[in-house]
Scaffold this motif. Structure first.
Motif, PDB file in Angstrom:
ATOM      1  N   THR A 433       6.055  51.232  61.886  1.00  0.00           N
ATOM      2  CA  THR A 433       5.160  52.723  62.677  1.00  0.00           C
ATOM      3  C   THR A 433       5.846  52.386  63.738  1.00  0.00           C
ATOM      4  O   THR A 433       6.503  51.789  63.640  1.00  0.00           O
ATOM      5  CB  THR A 433       4.114  51.803  63.178  1.00  0.00           C
ATOM      6  N   PRO A 434       6.351  53.638  63.496  1.00  0.00           N
ATOM      7  CA  PRO A 434       7.630  53.307  64.746  1.00  0.00           C
ATOM      8  C   PRO A 434       7.266  53.061  65.599  1.00  0.00           C
ATOM      9  O   PRO A 434       6.149  53.584  66.816  1.00  0.00           O
ATOM     10  CB  PRO A 434       8.351  55.543  64.708  1.00  0.00           C
ATOM     11  N   ALA A 435       8.194  53.332  67.285  1.00  0.00           N
ATOM     12  CA  ALA A 435       8.654  52.408  68.097  1.00  0.00           C
ATOM     13  C   ALA A 435       9.297  53.304  68.946  1.00  0.00           C
ATOM     14  O   ALA A 435      10.843  53.207  68.113  1.00  0.00           O
ATOM     15  CB  ALA A 435       8.196  51.538  68.200  1.00  0.00           C
ATOM     16  N   GLN A 436       8.815  53.790  70.409  1.00  0.00           N
ATOM     17  CA  GLN A 436       9.743  54.734  70.561  1.00  0.00           C
ATOM     18  C   GLN A 436      11.309  53.879  70.877  1.00  0.00           C
ATOM     19  O   GLN A 436      12.355  54.097  70.483  1.00  0.00           O
ATOM     20  CB  GLN A 436       9.737  55.098  72.313  1.00  0.00           C
ATOM     21  N   GLU A 437      11.397  52.808  71.147  1.00  0.00           N
ATOM     22  CA  GLU A 437      12.521  51.585  71.648  1.00  0.00           C
ATOM     23  C   GLU A 437      13.261  50.761  69.885  1.00  0.00           C
ATOM     24  O   GLU A 437      13.434  49.799  69.814  1.00  0.00           O
ATOM     25  CB  GLU A 437      11.933  50.984  72.587  1.00  0.00           C
ATOM     26  N   ASP A 438      12.794  51.130  69.234  1.00  0.00           N
ATOM     27  CA  ASP A 438      13.028  49.839  67.685  1.00  0.00           C
ATOM     28  C   ASP A 438      14.741  50.058  67.174  1.00  0.00           C
ATOM     29  O   ASP A 438      14.757  49.535  66.167  1.00  0.00           O
ATOM     30  CB  ASP A 438      11.833  50.399  66.776  1.00  0.00           C
ATOM     31  N   GLY A 439      15.377  51.336  68.115  1.00  0.00           N
ATOM     32  CA  GLY A 439      16.273  51.596  67.214  1.00  0.00           C
ATOM     33  C   GLY A 439      16.492  52.196  65.830  1.00  0.00           C
ATOM     34  O   GLY A 439      17.755  52.231  65.724  1.00  0.00           O
ATOM     35  N   CYS A 440      15.575  52.821  65.658  1.00  0.00           N
ATOM     36  CA  CYS A 440      15.496  53.055  63.983  1.00  0.00           C
ATOM     37  C   CYS A 440      15.781  55.178  64.041  1.00  0.00           C
ATOM     38  O   CYS A 440      15.631  56.127  63.395  1.00  0.00           O
ATOM     39  CB  CYS A 440      14.114  52.919  62.883  1.00  0.00           C
ATOM     40  N   TYR A 441      15.468  55.472  65.937  1.00  0.00           N
ATOM     41  CA  TYR A 441      14.709  56.884  65.389  1.00  0.00           C
ATOM     42  C   TYR A 441      16.122  57.694  65.538  1.00  0.00           C
ATOM     43  O   TYR A 441      17.318  57.482  66.398  1.00  0.00           O
ATOM     44  CB  TYR A 441      14.596  57.427  66.867  1.00  0.00           C
ATOM     45  N   ILE A 442      16.122  58.646  64.837  1.00  0.00           N
ATOM     46  CA  ILE A 442      17.142  59.892  65.400  1.00  0.00           C
ATOM     47  C   ILE A 442      17.104  60.558  65.523  1.00  0.00           C
ATOM     48  O   ILE A 442      15.771  61.972  65.450  1.00  0.00           O
ATOM     49  CB  ILE A 442      17.416  60.737  63.570  1.00  0.00           C
ATOM     50  N   SER A 443      18.031  61.202  66.595  1.00  0.00           N
ATOM     51  CA  SER A 443      17.573  62.112  68.338  1.00  0.00           C
ATOM     52  C   SER A 443      17.735  63.243  68.100  1.00  0.00           C
ATOM     53  O   SER A 443      17.196  63.904  68.112  1.00  0.00           O
ATOM     54  CB  SER A 443      18.095  61.438  69.433  1.00  0.00           C
ATOM     55  N   SER A 444      18.317  63.163  67.340  1.00  0.00           N
ATOM     56  CA  SER A 444      18.986  64.953  66.838  1.00  0.00           C
ATOM     57  C   SER A 444      19.554  65.201  65.357  1.00  0.00           C
ATOM     58  O   SER A 444      20.332  65.426  64.455  1.00  0.00           O
ATOM     59  CB  SER A 444      20.299  65.262  67.539  1.00  0.00           C
ATOM     60  N   PRO A 445      18.472  65.393  64.058  1.00  0.00           N
ATOM     61  CA  PRO A 445      18.023  65.738  63.008  1.00  0.00           C
ATOM     62  C   PRO A 445      18.628  67.297  62.510  1.00  0.00           C
ATOM     63  O   PRO A 445      17.880  67.866  62.669  1.00  0.00           O
ATOM     64  CB  PRO A 445      16.716  65.688  62.797  1.00  0.00           C
ATOM     65  N   ALA A 446      20.197  67.324  62.605  1.00  0.00           N
ATOM     66  CA  ALA A 446      20.654  68.424  62.338  1.00  0.00           C
ATOM     67  C   ALA A 446      21.609  67.860  60.816  1.00  0.00           C
ATOM     68  O   ALA A 446      22.486  66.963  60.998  1.00  0.00           O
ATOM     69  CB  ALA A 446      20.731  69.046  63.227  1.00  0.00           C
ATOM     70  N   GLY A 447      21.257  69.016  59.937  1.00  0.00           N
ATOM     71  CA  GLY A 447      22.714  68.707  58.895  1.00  0.00           C
ATOM     72  C   GLY A 447      22.229  67.857  58.232  1.00  0.00           C
ATOM     73  O   GLY A 447      21.176  67.076  58.081  1.00  0.00           O
ATOM     74  N   VAL A 448      23.153  66.892  57.478  1.00  0.00           N
ATOM     75  CA  VAL A 448      22.699  65.295  56.196  1.00  0.00           C
ATOM     76  C   VAL A 448      22.256  64.551  56.866  1.00  0.00           C
ATOM     77  O   VAL A 448      23.397  64.211  58.113  1.00  0.00           O
ATOM     78  CB  VAL A 448      23.931  65.602  55.584  1.00  0.00           C
ATOM     79  N   LEU A 449      21.757  63.874  56.701  1.00  0.00           N
ATOM     80  CA  LEU A 449      20.772  62.639  57.564  1.00  0.00           C
ATOM     81  C   LEU A 449      21.197  61.664  57.012  1.00  0.00           C
ATOM     82  O   LEU A 449      21.664  59.881  58.161  1.00  0.00           O
ATOM     83  CB  LEU A 449      19.539  62.701  57.723  1.00  0.00           C
TER      84      LEU A 449
END
Length: 621
Positions: A433-449
């Motif tokens: 379950t994603p969490a805001q502070e889990d360090g796994c968030y891709i803030s600018s998903p553009a191009g190759v991830l």
């Protein structure tokens, strides 16, 4: 009390001519006053404090002789070894027993039963573990009730040599369940799970199956409301859809009428007036935070109540958030034990109102996924409640899991009884379950991830698409998550399709040229998969409703009938050409391509049985 509840048994008033009797929701003091000739109308509406005063004025003080046991547990084949329910406090016949605390109640909660008349040993043993607790509470005048969370029968034939008919949902199943639930010596309530209308050979419609369910269990409706103590309600909602399910029949669907009834009932019993509501459903609502099975309920689209309905699935958690009178919510469905940290979740900072959510395990070895056999006991008073586990593998040992103390009308002070020796820190069965502070968030998903490498089963990340959808990678799959609760919704890309491929988020071709402030408008994006050095590109198209997760598991009733036709064709061929023949029977469909009923094969999570692999939709040249 204006809630439309019967003053005798605390259920919706439908039998006002019932004679005075000691029934559900009536304390021993209330019955005592009735026996002295008091009016039922006046006695049953008196606050508990007034009842105590009245009893004292009649010469009764706070101790009464213990009555005879409610039932003869010696006649039940239950293993009583190891019962540890506060043995020093148990009320025995030879002693006098203290009257219950104000507002005291005891509720026994059974998870998925899946009764099989050929294999009743675990059920008899489990009942034996409950009986001392129930009988002790009743000797002391404590209001008691039993709640079954549904899935009452085994979802297979219990007479395979003579019939292919599933046992679940049949008249025989519900009669067996009604007899079993009635044998606990206290009033019972039951709600429908995803298997309880599965009597597809006996009943042609969900309505006919539902009528039999309610009639056999003496229920006026699928939902129930029982007042167990002063300003304390037990409320249940059940699944009413099986044959007409749009997608998987194993989704737990609470119909609109029940949902409206529930919302109205809760709003009419506000916490400001001291009401406490305990809710029971087969599956939990989205946003509960309970542990779910990614390889089963997530990918198959049947985790949450009304899972496939983007709007009504969220109504339950919104009702919880808006009504602090909802103190606890109990559910089964996942066949998991209580030995995980997220088998109970709490409201603090999680936008879950004032509600504690609790998973309820399975009593029988056949049904549990992790080998542990658990049920629940809830003990409450006017000041709070305790959530306990009955461990059926340890002779009925009772373990205190959580204590909830009411601070005021809207907030609770929660004390956990963890850690305990059975606590399982293993991440098995856990869906990310994603969490805001889990360090796994891709803030600018553009191009190759994943430009720096391919994603594998250990990769964990998540991102927002420009249309607001939340996607992420976990256990080698791309999963969609609910935008408001971040709960997992379903599989977008399967393991076999994602393995070794690059993933990119690109601007969709439909975006017009922009200038200045016009460019601040979110651009339409597309999710694509590709291979380095290969000309093949896959566009992961969103669904017509804007979601991405794949609703690929079909209605069970249609799949079963198709499978039976295939078996009949094979038998016909052998009868015609000889038993030594081994025909390859194929099927043709309209929009579907498989009778498979779940994404992953049983006992094989390596590759899915149903894939999201792209198909060529162009007209052959």
């Amino acid at each position: 009390d204006g809630a439309g509840l019967c003053i005798l048994c605390s259920r919706p008033a439908q039998h006002t001519n019932s004679p005075p009797r000691l029934c559900a929701g009536m304390t021993a003091l209330q019955f005592l006053l009735l026996a002295q000739g008091a009016s039922a109308l006046h006695v049953l509406r008196l606050p508990t404090a007034h009842l105590r005063s009245a009893a004292a004025a009649m010469g009764e003080i706070h101790r009464v002789p213990a009555p005879a046991p409610v039932s003869d547990s010696a006649s039940l084949a239950g293993d009583m070894t190891g019962v540890t329910y506060y043995e020093d406090k148990l009320c025995v016949e030879e002693e006098e027993c203290e009257l219950p605390e104000e507002g005291e109640f005891t509720v026994a909660i059974l998870g998925d039963l899946h009764l099989d008349p050929r294999k009743m040993e675990d059920y008899e043993t489990g009942r034996g573990h409950f009986l001392p607790i129930i009988e002790d509470a009743q000797r002391r005048g404590v209001a008691t009730a039993l709640v079954s969370l549904g899935d009452l029968g085994e979802s297979k034939s219990v007479d395979p040599e003579n019939t292919q008919e599933l046992f679940a949902g049949t008249t025989a199943c519900h009669e067996l369940a009604a007899g079993y639930l009635s044998s606990f010596g206290c009033p019972y309530e039951v709600i429908g799970g995803n298997h309880d209308l599965e009597g597809i050979d006996e009943f042609s419609t969900d309505e006919a199956n539902l009528e039999a369910f309610c009639r056999i269990h003496h229920k006026p409706t699928m939902q129930f409301c029982r007042q167990i103590a002063d300003r304390t309600l037990l409320v249940g909602l059940g699944s009413t859809v099986f044959r007409t399910a749009k997608y998987t029949s194993h989704e737990v669907t609470v119909d609109d009428e029940q949902l409206a009834w529930f919302e109205r009932l809760v709003s009419e019993h506000p916490s400001e007036e001291g009401w406490k509501v305990f809710v029971f459903t087969h599956a939990p609502p989205i946003g509960s935070g309970l542990r779910v099975l990614q390889e089963n309920h997530v990918v198959n689209g049947c985790c949450w109540l009304n899972h496939n309905d983007a709007q009504s699935s969220k109504n339950f958690i919104e009702i919880v958030r808006n009504n602090p009178s909802i103190k606890a919510w109990f559910s089964g469905h996942f066949h998991l034990s209580h030995d995980y940290e997220d088998s109970i979740t709490f409201p603090g900072g999680s936008n879950r109102g004032s509600c504690v959510f609790a998973q309820v395990g399975c009593m029988t070895t056949r049904s549990t996924r992790d080998g542990k056999r658990h049920s629940r006991i809830v003990k409450g008073t006017k000041d709070g409640f305790e959530i306990c586990t009955i461990n059926h593998k340890k002779g009925g040992e009772l373990r205190l899991d959580a204590t909830v103390t009411y601070d005021d009308a809207s907030h609770e002070s929660i004390v956990m009884a963890h850690p305990h020796e059975d606590y399982d820190h293993d991440l098995w069965f856990q869906a990310y379950t994603p969490a805001q502070e889990d360090g796994c968030y891709i803030s600018s998903p553009a191009g190759v991830l994943n430009a720096d490498g391919t994603w594998d089963e250990k990769t964990v990340c998540w991102w927002h698409m420009s249309d607001g959808a939340v996607l992420g990678v976990h256990d080698g799959m791309i999963i969609e998550y609910d935008a408001s609760t971040l709960a997992p919704l379903g599989m977008v890309v399967s393991k076999d399709e994602l393995a070794g491929r690059k993933v990119a988020v690109i601007d969709a071709a439909l975006n017009p040229p922009c200038d200045g402030a016009e460019c601040d408008v979110p651009k339409e994006q597309a999710l694509v998969l590709y291979d380095d050095g290969d000309e093949g590109v896959t566009v992961v198209q969103p669904n017509e409703d804007g979601s991405y997760w794949r609703k690929i598991v079909r209605n069970k009733m249609h799949r079963m009938r198709e499978q039976r036709r295939v078996k009949a064709a094979a038998k016909w061929f052998k009868d015609k050409y000889g038993d030594d023949k081994d025909p390859e029977v194929l099927s043709s469909w309209g929009p579907y391509t498989s009778t498979v009923g779940q994404v992953y094969r049983k006992n094989d999570l390596a590759l899915p049985a149903i894939s999201t692999r792209a198909l060529d939709s162009s007209i052959p040249k």
